[in-house]
Write a protein that holds these residues in place. Structure first.
Motif, PDB file in Angstrom:
ATOM      1  N   GLY A   7       0.812  -1.186  -0.069  1.00 50.81           N
ATOM      2  CA  GLY A   7      -0.168   0.110   0.003  1.00 50.81           C
ATOM      3  C   GLY A   7       0.903   1.137  -0.035  1.00 50.81           C
ATOM      4  N   ALA A   8       2.113   1.364  -0.733  1.00 49.02           N
ATOM      5  CA  ALA A   8       3.032   2.131  -0.744  1.00 49.02           C
ATOM      6  C   ALA A   8       2.481   3.577  -1.579  1.00 49.02           C
ATOM      7  N   GLY A  24      18.490   4.925   5.571  1.00 46.98           N
ATOM      8  CA  GLY A  24      19.627   3.717   4.767  1.00 46.98           C
ATOM      9  C   GLY A  24      19.040   2.204   4.378  1.00 46.98           C
ATOM     10  N   HIS A  25      17.900   2.276   4.608  1.00 48.93           N
ATOM     11  CA  HIS A  25      16.996   0.959   4.263  1.00 48.93           C
ATOM     12  C   HIS A  25      16.865   0.683   2.787  1.00 48.93           C
ATOM     13  N   HIS A  26      16.769  -0.610   2.241  1.00 50.67           N
ATOM     14  CA  HIS A  26      16.329  -0.826   0.831  1.00 50.67           C
ATOM     15  C   HIS A  26      14.747  -1.094   0.889  1.00 50.67           C
ATOM     16  N   VAL A  27      14.014  -0.295   0.341  1.00 49.77           N
ATOM     17  CA  VAL A  27      12.535   0.218   0.275  1.00 49.77           C
ATOM     18  C   VAL A  27      12.094  -0.512  -0.844  1.00 49.77           C
ATOM     19  N   ILE A  28      11.092  -1.554  -0.559  1.00 48.88           N
ATOM     20  CA  ILE A  28      10.235  -2.222  -1.918  1.00 48.88           C
ATOM     21  C   ILE A  28       8.850  -1.687  -1.633  1.00 48.88           C
ATOM     22  N   ALA A  29       8.481  -0.774  -2.662  1.00 45.68           N
ATOM     23  CA  ALA A  29       7.320  -0.378  -2.837  1.00 45.68           C
ATOM     24  C   ALA A  29       6.245  -1.184  -3.455  1.00 45.68           C
ATOM     25  N   VAL A  30       5.142  -1.466  -3.194  1.00 46.11           N
ATOM     26  CA  VAL A  30       4.087  -2.332  -3.601  1.00 46.11           C
ATOM     27  C   VAL A  30       2.796  -1.677  -3.639  1.00 46.11           C
ATOM     28  N   GLY A  31       2.321  -1.784  -4.779  1.00 46.51           N
ATOM     29  CA  GLY A  31       0.975  -1.208  -5.051  1.00 46.51           C
ATOM     30  C   GLY A  31       0.175  -1.699  -6.259  1.00 46.51           C
ATOM     31  N   SER A  32      -1.040  -1.533  -6.337  1.00 44.66           N
ATOM     32  CA  SER A  32      -1.787  -1.899  -7.472  1.00 44.66           C
ATOM     33  C   SER A  32      -1.921  -1.146  -8.755  1.00 44.66           C
ATOM     34  N   ARG A  36       0.834   5.454 -10.250  1.00 50.09           N
ATOM     35  CA  ARG A  36       1.287   5.927  -8.977  1.00 50.09           C
ATOM     36  C   ARG A  36       2.282   5.429  -8.427  1.00 50.09           C
ATOM     37  N   LEU A  37       2.669   4.193  -8.475  1.00 47.31           N
ATOM     38  CA  LEU A  37       3.742   3.514  -7.746  1.00 47.31           C
ATOM     39  C   LEU A  37       4.942   4.094  -8.194  1.00 47.31           C
ATOM     40  N   GLY A  38       5.101   4.398  -9.600  1.00 48.96           N
ATOM     41  CA  GLY A  38       6.180   5.103  -9.896  1.00 48.96           C
ATOM     42  C   GLY A  38       6.583   6.658  -9.394  1.00 48.96           C
ATOM     43  N   GLU A  44      13.044  -0.468  -4.830  1.00 52.94           N
ATOM     44  CA  GLU A  44      12.318  -1.079  -5.970  1.00 52.94           C
ATOM     45  C   GLU A  44      10.779  -1.088  -5.998  1.00 52.94           C
ATOM     46  N   HIS A  45      10.072  -1.035  -7.210  1.00 57.34           N
ATOM     47  CA  HIS A  45       8.619  -1.064  -7.199  1.00 57.34           C
ATOM     48  C   HIS A  45       7.970  -2.447  -7.856  1.00 57.34           C
ATOM     49  N   PHE A  46       7.032  -2.782  -7.347  1.00 57.05           N
ATOM     50  CA  PHE A  46       6.366  -4.073  -7.667  1.00 57.05           C
ATOM     51  C   PHE A  46       4.833  -3.562  -7.826  1.00 57.05           C
ATOM     52  N   GLU A  47       4.117  -3.644  -8.863  1.00 57.88           N
ATOM     53  CA  GLU A  47       2.827  -3.666  -8.933  1.00 57.88           C
ATOM     54  C   GLU A  47       2.100  -5.224  -8.745  1.00 57.88           C
ATOM     55  N   CYS A  48       1.289  -5.119  -7.871  1.00 55.89           N
ATOM     56  CA  CYS A  48       0.770  -6.394  -7.324  1.00 55.89           C
ATOM     57  C   CYS A  48      -0.547  -6.180  -6.936  1.00 55.89           C
ATOM     58  N   ASP A  49      -1.588  -7.093  -7.294  1.00 53.66           N
ATOM     59  CA  ASP A  49      -2.875  -6.970  -6.765  1.00 53.66           C
ATOM     60  C   ASP A  49      -2.761  -7.984  -5.295  1.00 53.66           C
TER      61      ASP A  49
END
Length: 203
Positions: A7-8, A24-32, A36-38, A44-49
């Motif tokens: 829900g990033a 300083g963390h590695h952040v993995i953003a996930v959204g549908s 908007r995720l970009g 990193e970015h991952f589109e996911c339902d």
């Protein structure tokens, strides 16, 4: 640390991703929504339902090892007393508040349990303590989410990982204040302040 935000694309998601990156963390953003995720500042970015268990399992395979899951998927519907607590609103809220939490924790809990400092966190509601008829669907599902996370915590008990619940009445961003300058947001939690709290869980 490798931290996934489910829900990033929300205002809180943006603020939390930025706070974690600054730390300083590695952040993995996930959204549908890929567009908007970009816009989320992340590693990193991952589109996911996230309502689709199979899609979440595939995501877990891609992500691999993980130190944290921040479940920020949400939304609100309510009002109108008990008569206004429609089945449609219940289904809409359940898919976001509970179903996505079940899917993500089942997919990622084992990986987080292997971390030396794993954290799984959710945002809940102060309304769980004081339910109202007009908020019944919402707070019942928030209570269910807390119960599910407690069960996840029981499974993780033999590991270094832990679970965290942050209860708020409502959230507010600078964009909300700009859009409604005459509204009283005194009871709301600023997304930037909450993001700082979430990031501190990984300090």
């Amino acid at each position: 640390m490798r931290i996934l935000i489910a829900g990033a694309t929300s205002a809180l998601g943006h603020a939390t991703a930025s706070a974690l990156l600054r730390a300083g963390h590695h952040v993995i953003a996930v959204g549908s929504n890929d567009d908007r995720l970009g816009l989320v500042d992340a590693s990193e970015h991952f589109e996911c339902d996230l309502t689709d268990p199979g899609a979440v399992r595939e995501l877990a395979e891609k992500v691999g090892e993980l130190d944290g899951l921040l479940h920020l998927v949400g939304g609100w519907r309510g009002g109108g007393g008990l008569a206004g607590q429609s089945d449609e609103d219940w289904a809409w809220l359940e898919a976001r508040v509970v179903h996505t939490l079940r899917n993500t924790t089942r997919a990622f809990a084992d990986a987080i349990g292997r971390s030396d400092a794993g954290v799984i966190a959710i945002i809940s509601s102060t309304g769980v303590e004081r339910p109202t008829a007009g908020n019944a669907n919402y707070v019942a599902l928030k209570a269910a989410a807390e119960a599910w996370l407690a069960a996840v915590g029981q499974q993780l008990r033999s590991t270094p990982a832990r679970t965290v619940v942050k209860r708020v009445k409502a959230l507010v961003s600078d964009a909300d204040r700009a859009a409604q300058p005459d509204r009283d947001f005194s009871g709301s939690t600023d997304v930037t302040a909450l993001a700082t709290e979430l990031a501190a869980e990984f300090a």
